[in-house]
Design a protein around this motif. Structure first.
Motif, short mmCIF file in Angstrom:
data_model
loop_
_atom_site.label_atom_id
_atom_site.label_comp_id
_atom_site.label_asym_id
_atom_site.label_seq_id
_atom_site.Cartn_x
_atom_site.Cartn_y
_atom_site.Cartn_z
N THR A 1 -1.82 1.45 3.60
CA THR A 1 -2.87 0.44 3.73
C THR A 1 -3.87 0.72 4.85
O THR A 1 -4.96 0.18 4.83
CB THR A 1 -2.26 -0.96 3.93
OG1 THR A 1 -1.46 -0.95 5.11
CG2 THR A 1 -1.44 -1.38 2.73
N VAL A 2 -3.50 1.56 5.81
CA VAL A 2 -4.42 1.87 6.90
C VAL A 2 -5.42 2.95 6.47
O VAL A 2 -6.62 2.82 6.66
CB VAL A 2 -3.65 2.30 8.18
CG1 VAL A 2 -4.62 2.73 9.25
CG2 VAL A 2 -2.77 1.17 8.67
N THR A 3 -4.91 4.00 5.85
CA THR A 3 -5.77 5.12 5.44
C THR A 3 -6.28 4.97 4.01
O THR A 3 -7.16 5.72 3.59
CB THR A 3 -5.01 6.45 5.54
OG1 THR A 3 -3.90 6.42 4.62
CG2 THR A 3 -4.51 6.70 6.95
N ASP A 4 -5.73 4.04 3.24
CA ASP A 4 -6.03 3.81 1.83
C ASP A 4 -5.67 5.02 0.96
O ASP A 4 -6.16 5.18 -0.14
CB ASP A 4 -7.51 3.44 1.63
CG ASP A 4 -7.74 2.77 0.28
OD1 ASP A 4 -6.82 2.10 -0.21
OD2 ASP A 4 -8.83 2.94 -0.29
N GLU A 5 -4.78 5.86 1.47
CA GLU A 5 -4.34 7.02 0.70
C GLU A 5 -3.25 6.61 -0.29
O GLU A 5 -2.30 5.91 0.06
CB GLU A 5 -3.78 8.09 1.64
CG GLU A 5 -3.26 9.31 0.91
CD GLU A 5 -2.60 10.31 1.85
OE1 GLU A 5 -2.18 11.37 1.34
OE2 GLU A 5 -2.49 10.04 3.05
N ILE A 6 -3.41 7.03 -1.53
CA ILE A 6 -2.40 6.78 -2.56
C ILE A 6 -1.41 7.93 -2.50
O ILE A 6 -1.76 9.08 -2.77
CB ILE A 6 -3.04 6.66 -3.95
CG1 ILE A 6 -4.01 5.49 -3.96
CG2 ILE A 6 -1.95 6.50 -5.02
CD1 ILE A 6 -4.94 5.46 -5.15
N ILE A 7 -0.19 7.63 -2.11
CA ILE A 7 0.84 8.64 -1.92
C ILE A 7 1.38 9.11 -3.26
O ILE A 7 1.50 10.29 -3.53
CB ILE A 7 1.99 8.12 -1.04
CG1 ILE A 7 1.47 7.51 0.26
CG2 ILE A 7 3.04 9.20 -0.79
CD1 ILE A 7 0.63 8.44 1.12
N ARG A 8 1.74 8.13 -4.12
CA ARG A 8 2.22 8.48 -5.46
C ARG A 8 2.11 7.26 -6.36
O ARG A 8 2.06 6.13 -5.89
CB ARG A 8 3.65 9.00 -5.43
CG ARG A 8 4.72 7.94 -5.25
CD ARG A 8 6.13 8.53 -5.31
NE ARG A 8 7.13 7.49 -5.25
CZ ARG A 8 8.07 7.30 -6.15
NH1 ARG A 8 8.15 8.10 -7.19
NH2 ARG A 8 8.95 6.32 -6.03
N THR A 9 2.08 7.52 -7.66
CA THR A 9 2.14 6.47 -8.66
C THR A 9 3.33 6.78 -9.57
O THR A 9 3.68 7.94 -9.76
CB THR A 9 0.84 6.42 -9.49
OG1 THR A 9 0.63 7.68 -10.12
CG2 THR A 9 -0.36 6.07 -8.62
N PHE A 10 3.94 5.72 -10.10
CA PHE A 10 5.11 5.96 -10.93
C PHE A 10 5.34 4.81 -11.90
O PHE A 10 4.87 3.69 -11.70
CB PHE A 10 6.35 6.21 -10.08
CG PHE A 10 6.71 5.11 -9.12
CD1 PHE A 10 7.69 4.18 -9.43
CD2 PHE A 10 6.08 5.01 -7.88
CE1 PHE A 10 8.02 3.17 -8.54
CE2 PHE A 10 6.41 4.01 -6.98
CZ PHE A 10 7.38 3.09 -7.31
N ASP A 11 6.07 5.13 -12.96
CA ASP A 11 6.41 4.17 -14.00
C ASP A 11 7.41 3.16 -13.44
O ASP A 11 8.34 3.53 -12.73
CB ASP A 11 7.02 4.91 -15.19
CG ASP A 11 7.16 4.02 -16.40
OD1 ASP A 11 8.03 3.12 -16.37
OD2 ASP A 11 6.42 4.22 -17.37
N PRO A 12 7.26 1.88 -13.75
CA PRO A 12 8.20 0.86 -13.27
C PRO A 12 9.64 1.10 -13.70
O PRO A 12 10.56 0.54 -13.10
CB PRO A 12 7.66 -0.45 -13.85
CG PRO A 12 6.23 -0.18 -14.15
CD PRO A 12 6.15 1.28 -14.47
#
Length: 101
Positions: free
Chosen positions: A70-81
């Motif tokens: 939330t500080v850098t707004d970098e998306i680390i990873r996305t994944f299926d629920p």
């Protein structure tokens, strides 16, 4: 242009997504207090650092989870629920809870 990787549709422009809120484990609605349930539904931790969030790809209506700083707004990873949710919970008309595989 900011790109987010959709687990179903691949890399897409961030404008194709809708933020769905912070992921929090759901308390058992049969055992939690009204205050605990209200906290789950209406409040978020809003902390600085790495958080897991719900996102939806608008074109496909596909909901998934993303880890974002939330500080850098970098998306680390996305994944299926499915990585978190291994069982389906059906709530009956009488408020009973049934877990199925």
């Amino acid at each position: 242009m900011k790109i987010m990787h959709c687990p179903l549709n691949g890399p897409r422009n961030i404008s194709e997504f809708t933020y769905g809120g912070e992921y929090k484990p759901m308390p058992d609605p049969r055992q939690c207090s009204d205050s605990e349930w209200a906290d789950y539904v209406f409040n978020s931790d809003n902390r600085a650092g790495l958080v897991t969030e719900w996102w939806m790809h608008n074109a496909s209506s596909y909901w998934f989870l993303a880890e974002r700083h939330t500080v850098t707004d970098e998306i680390i990873r996305t994944f299926d629920p499915k990585e978190i949710f291994t069982q389906r919970i059906d709530f009956g008309a009488d408020g009973s809870k049934e877990t199925t595989a």
